[in-house]
Design a protein around this motif. Sequence first.
Motif, PDB file in Angstrom:
ATOM      1  N   ARG A 132      83.552  32.049  23.804  1.00 19.68           N
ATOM      2  CA  ARG A 132      83.609  31.533  24.783  1.00 19.68           C
ATOM      3  C   ARG A 132      82.201  31.082  24.347  1.00 19.68           C
ATOM      4  O   ARG A 132      81.241  29.565  25.265  1.00 19.68           O
ATOM      5  CB  ARG A 132      83.815  31.812  26.078  1.00 19.68           C
ATOM      6  N   PRO A 146      94.643  27.909  26.474  1.00 18.24           N
ATOM      7  CA  PRO A 146      93.361  27.231  25.731  1.00 18.24           C
ATOM      8  C   PRO A 146      92.236  26.753  25.223  1.00 18.24           C
ATOM      9  O   PRO A 146      91.719  27.431  26.768  1.00 18.24           O
ATOM     10  CB  PRO A 146      93.718  25.632  25.806  1.00 18.24           C
ATOM     11  N   LEU A 147      90.788  27.333  24.768  1.00 15.21           N
ATOM     12  CA  LEU A 147      89.665  26.927  24.714  1.00 15.21           C
ATOM     13  C   LEU A 147      89.085  25.686  24.625  1.00 15.21           C
ATOM     14  O   LEU A 147      89.293  25.662  23.160  1.00 15.21           O
ATOM     15  CB  LEU A 147      89.224  28.255  24.276  1.00 15.21           C
ATOM     16  N   GLN A 148      88.036  25.491  25.105  1.00 16.20           N
ATOM     17  CA  GLN A 148      87.772  24.291  24.926  1.00 16.20           C
ATOM     18  C   GLN A 148      87.558  23.945  23.085  1.00 16.20           C
ATOM     19  O   GLN A 148      86.022  24.798  23.213  1.00 16.20           O
ATOM     20  CB  GLN A 148      86.686  23.647  25.220  1.00 16.20           C
ATOM     21  N   GLY A 149      87.175  23.254  22.293  1.00 13.59           N
ATOM     22  CA  GLY A 149      86.731  23.036  21.150  1.00 13.59           C
ATOM     23  C   GLY A 149      87.113  23.729  20.235  1.00 13.59           C
ATOM     24  O   GLY A 149      86.358  23.998  19.088  1.00 13.59           O
ATOM     25  N   CYS A 150      88.126  25.060  20.519  1.00 10.88           N
ATOM     26  CA  CYS A 150      88.584  25.730  19.578  1.00 10.88           C
ATOM     27  C   CYS A 150      90.650  25.511  19.207  1.00 10.88           C
ATOM     28  O   CYS A 150      91.064  24.850  20.302  1.00 10.88           O
ATOM     29  CB  CYS A 150      88.307  27.114  19.912  1.00 10.88           C
ATOM     30  N   ARG A 269      87.022  24.492  16.226  1.00 13.01           N
ATOM     31  CA  ARG A 269      87.618  23.180  16.134  1.00 13.01           C
ATOM     32  C   ARG A 269      86.799  22.836  14.692  1.00 13.01           C
ATOM     33  O   ARG A 269      87.388  22.154  13.704  1.00 13.01           O
ATOM     34  CB  ARG A 269      88.229  22.288  16.830  1.00 13.01           C
TER      35      ARG A 269
END
Length: 295
Positions: A132, A146-150, A269
């Motif tokens: 993060r 979920p983890l943003q951008g992942c 990602r």
Amino acid sequence: MLDPLHLAALAAVHRRGSFEAAAATLGLTQSAVSQRIRTLEERVGTMVIRRGNPSLATEAGLRLIRHFEEVSLMERALADALPGIGADPVTLRIAVNADSLATWVIPALAQVPGLLFDLVIDDQDFSQDWLRRGEVAAAVTAHPGPLQGCDTVSLGRLRYRATASPAYMARWFGNGVTAEGLMRAPALTFSDKDALQGDWIAARGLGVRAGFPSHRLASTHGFVDACLHGLGWGMNPEPLVATHLAAGGLVELISGAAHDVPLYWQYARLTAGALDPLTRAMRRAASSVLLHPLI
């Protein structure tokens, strides 16, 4: 365009914690590293390193390091597809919990050439925090996101057994495992972040309050050895203690009372394509040790 040599210096200072250590890593003088950092700060118009002990990247510096590593990974993937380009090995920083490292991660890493690994060892409940913050490119974690951008890939369940030596059991739990016994018998705790022993006790409904006695021992294999020698009881990964349980060197505190921890592979990602060989290797290695399906 940002100079990759300047970004490499930034990453090295942050990872190693000092300009001196970064210089040794890069094969440069300390003054050369300092000059590269100053030039980078002039270029981006803000401070990228907080000088101190240790010296660490600022928020802007972390973003630059993440950009540098993402570009490096994608260039490495391009070099694999077009061998004529050529590329130096890329250092990939990932966060891994110690028990996964001791049971299945090393074989996965060994299957991926062209990468140098910088492993951050942290509890599976906290490893996602490194991702993060942008400190690592990927992590083995107990959190599905979920983890943003992942992106997240389910790996399976690492099964733990609460184990101790027969002599230890006879001394502390001769009449069975009770709340009173657990408040007297020394346990084993990996670190202050390690909640496995407490989670196992809570799941048994034994009514033990916080603060049961425990040794601190930050070693997965040390946990097994400590249990074998009667130092304490602990939550050990089943793959490491199965043979000891079968041979009678260890016994379960409560027969059949396993504790499963779901594990996930999370990664940025943007670099999913470049990380694909490692992701495949992690899934293969996990499938040979972890339990499926995730439930």
